[in-house]
Design a protein around this motif. Structure first.
Motif, short mmCIF file in Angstrom:
data_model
loop_
_atom_site.label_atom_id
_atom_site.label_comp_id
_atom_site.label_asym_id
_atom_site.label_seq_id
_atom_site.Cartn_x
_atom_site.Cartn_y
_atom_site.Cartn_z
N GLU A 60 5.15 13.20 -1.33
CA GLU A 60 4.89 12.84 0.06
C GLU A 60 4.50 11.37 0.16
O GLU A 60 3.86 10.82 -0.74
N SER A 61 4.90 10.73 1.26
CA SER A 61 4.66 9.30 1.39
C SER A 61 4.62 8.88 2.85
O SER A 61 4.94 9.66 3.75
N PHE B 103 0.83 -1.20 0.00
CA PHE B 103 0.00 0.00 0.00
C PHE B 103 0.87 1.25 0.00
O PHE B 103 0.60 2.21 -0.73
N ILE B 104 1.93 1.26 0.79
CA ILE B 104 2.78 2.44 0.92
C ILE B 104 3.44 2.79 -0.42
O ILE B 104 3.46 3.95 -0.83
N LEU B 105 3.97 1.79 -1.11
CA LEU B 105 4.61 2.05 -2.40
C LEU B 105 3.60 2.46 -3.47
O LEU B 105 3.87 3.33 -4.29
N THR B 106 2.42 1.82 -3.47
CA THR B 106 1.39 2.19 -4.44
C THR B 106 0.89 3.60 -4.18
O THR B 106 0.62 4.36 -5.11
N HIS B 107 0.80 3.98 -2.91
CA HIS B 107 0.36 5.33 -2.54
C HIS B 107 1.33 6.37 -3.10
O HIS B 107 0.91 7.44 -3.56
N CYS B 108 2.64 6.07 -3.09
CA CYS B 108 3.64 6.99 -3.66
C CYS B 108 3.34 7.28 -5.13
O CYS B 108 3.46 8.41 -5.59
N LYS B 109 2.95 6.25 -5.86
CA LYS B 109 2.70 6.41 -7.30
C LYS B 109 1.44 7.24 -7.57
O LYS B 109 1.31 7.84 -8.64
N ALA C 54 6.79 14.38 5.20
CA ALA C 54 5.35 14.29 5.42
C ALA C 54 5.01 13.80 6.82
O ALA C 54 4.09 14.30 7.47
N THR C 55 5.76 12.80 7.31
CA THR C 55 5.50 12.27 8.66
C THR C 55 6.30 12.99 9.73
O THR C 55 6.00 12.87 10.92
N SER D 150 16.43 12.08 -3.02
CA SER D 150 15.07 11.93 -2.51
C SER D 150 14.40 10.81 -3.28
O SER D 150 14.46 10.77 -4.51
N SER D 151 13.77 9.89 -2.55
CA SER D 151 13.12 8.76 -3.20
C SER D 151 11.91 8.35 -2.38
O SER D 151 12.02 8.09 -1.17
N ASN D 152 10.75 8.30 -3.03
CA ASN D 152 9.51 7.87 -2.37
C ASN D 152 9.26 8.61 -1.06
O ASN D 152 8.80 8.03 -0.07
N GLY D 153 9.57 9.89 -1.03
CA GLY D 153 9.29 10.70 0.14
C GLY D 153 10.39 10.75 1.17
O GLY D 153 10.28 11.51 2.14
#
Length: 409
Positions: free
Chosen positions: A365-366, A43-49, A124-125, A101-104
């Motif tokens: 953001e991720s 879910f986390i990686l898909t959310h990045c996309k 983001a977090t 910077s990669s995936n947030g």
């Protein structure tokens, strides 16, 4: 909640994927089902996309007494958003750089009075974590870096490159940090004759690190010896197998034109800016390297651009507009411009007198955690980290306390 719980699983997932990070952090408390979904790696990686590349981060800036970054939003209106870097890892800092910077996750290099540090920061977090460099690896003087996500192994890696010249040869040695194992290791380097690393920033694209190197060759014209020709090639590092190699053939470069080169990323492809400065104008070509690395394709030809000082292409905003830095060696400040190849128009974003220099990194953001998976599992099973902790984590905690940094803040 009763009605919501009856919704199909796919509908819930697709809805959550389109929400910002701050909303997802709150929704983790809705129920165990949602918590398991939102914190899953898939879910986390898909959310990045699903999140737009809405910003470019410009690092190595100075705001009063705090180092920070500036962000250009996707609908840039000429105003930069400033954010300070986390205070604890920046104690006693004398210089810093954004490595990548990669995936947030932003990886930052910090030079201090007597040592250097590296840390990961999720904007983001708000979470950050120091990456302790093992003393057993000896003294590495970082010459260039690389940080990024490696899709083939579903992991993040940090590459630190040290170089030395001897008898006309460039000797590259390197160490690699792997997030999943929270570990460092030395890798086999490479020696290149009569060469040196380029002055621009290296890039990581789809798990491959790239940097420019230049080889000096004799330059004889009609029997007269001139300054050595600087012939470029690309040094690459495969982050899957931890192996160096070179790309030499087919580079879009004509030494006779006296052109400058630098590397960027464009739509998950390696891109190269090839530029030529004239007295009053600036010409820029943007080339991309196909995924099989066998062919370069010209993407844009931008000319003539109005030249104010020394213009350097830095990257792309939303994979559309080219970010240009017009730097004055006399006035010591940057004029940041956006150039749209489709309209052939440029606009000034900001005149930044307080900036040392610009670096650009794509940002999205991720929810990606700055912790290694082992750290996350221990923290879920044993919230009392002081009472129950594996020996490795306990030793790392002692070292971090000694450095005055709370690694689990």
């Amino acid at each position: 909640m009763a009605a919501g719980s009856c919704l199909p699983e796919d509908m819930i997932r697709e809805t959550l994927l389109r929400l910002p990070v701050q909303s997802l952090l709150r929704f983790q408390a809705v129920c165990k089902r949602w918590l398991a979904l939102i914190t899953s790696s898939n879910f986390i990686l898909t959310h990045c996309k699903h999140r737009p590349k809405h910003s470019i981060m410009l690092t190595n800036t100075w705001f009063g007494e705090n180092y920070g970054i500036s962000m250009i939003e996707a609908d840039a209106t000429g105003k930069l958003e400033h954010r300070n870097l986390p205070s604890s890892p920046m104690n006693n800092a004398v210089n810093c750089r954004g490595i990548g910077s990669s995936n947030g996750l932003l990886c930052v290099y910090v030079k201090k009075t007597h040592n250097v540090d590296y840390f990961l920061w999720n904007l983001a977090t708000g979470k950050h974590r120091l990456l302790l460099f093992p003393p057993a690896l000896g003294n590495y003087t970082p010459r260039t870096f690389g940080f990024g996500f490696v899709p083939e192994i579903n992991d993040y890696k940090l590459l630190i490159v040290d170089d030395a010249s001897f008898e006309g040869h460039l000797n590259i040695r390197a160490v690699v940090y792997t997030l999943s194992t929270d570990s460092w290791k030395e890798v086999e380097g490479v020696t290149v004759s009569r060469s040196y690393l380029g002055p621009r920033i290296s890039v990581v694209v789809q798990g491959i690190w790239y940097d420019l190197i230049f080889r000096e060759e004799e330059n004889i014209v009609q029997g007269t010896s001139r300054e050595p020709r600087k012939v470029p090639s690309i040094l690459r590092f495969d982050m899957v197998n931890d192996v160096f190699s070179k790309l030499e053939d087919g580079l879009p470069y004509d030494n006779a034109c006296g052109r400058n080169m630098n590397l960027m990323e464009y739509k998950e492809l390696l891109a190269m800016g090839v530029s030529r400065d004239e007295v009053t104008t600036f010409e820029l070509e943007i080339w991309t390297l196909m995924k099989n690395e066998n062919c370069w394709t010209k993407l844009f030809l931008c000319r003539p651009l109005p030249k104010i000082m020394t213009m350097i292409p830095l990257g792309f905003l939303n994979d559309k507009e080219i970010i240009l830095s017009d730097y004055s060696t006399e006035l010591f400040y940057d004029i940041l411009q956006l150039y749209d190849p489709s309209t052939q128009k440029s606009s000034v974003v900001s005149t930044c007198e307080e900036f040392i220099y610009f670096e650009t990194h794509n940002y999205v953001e991720s929810l990606v955690s700055v912790d290694a998976p082992g750290h996350q599992a221990v923290r879920r099973c044993f919230p009392d980290m002081e009472r129950i902790k594996p020996s490795i984590l306990r030793e790392q905690e002692k070292r971090k306390r000694k450095a005055g940094i709370d690694a689990f803040k």
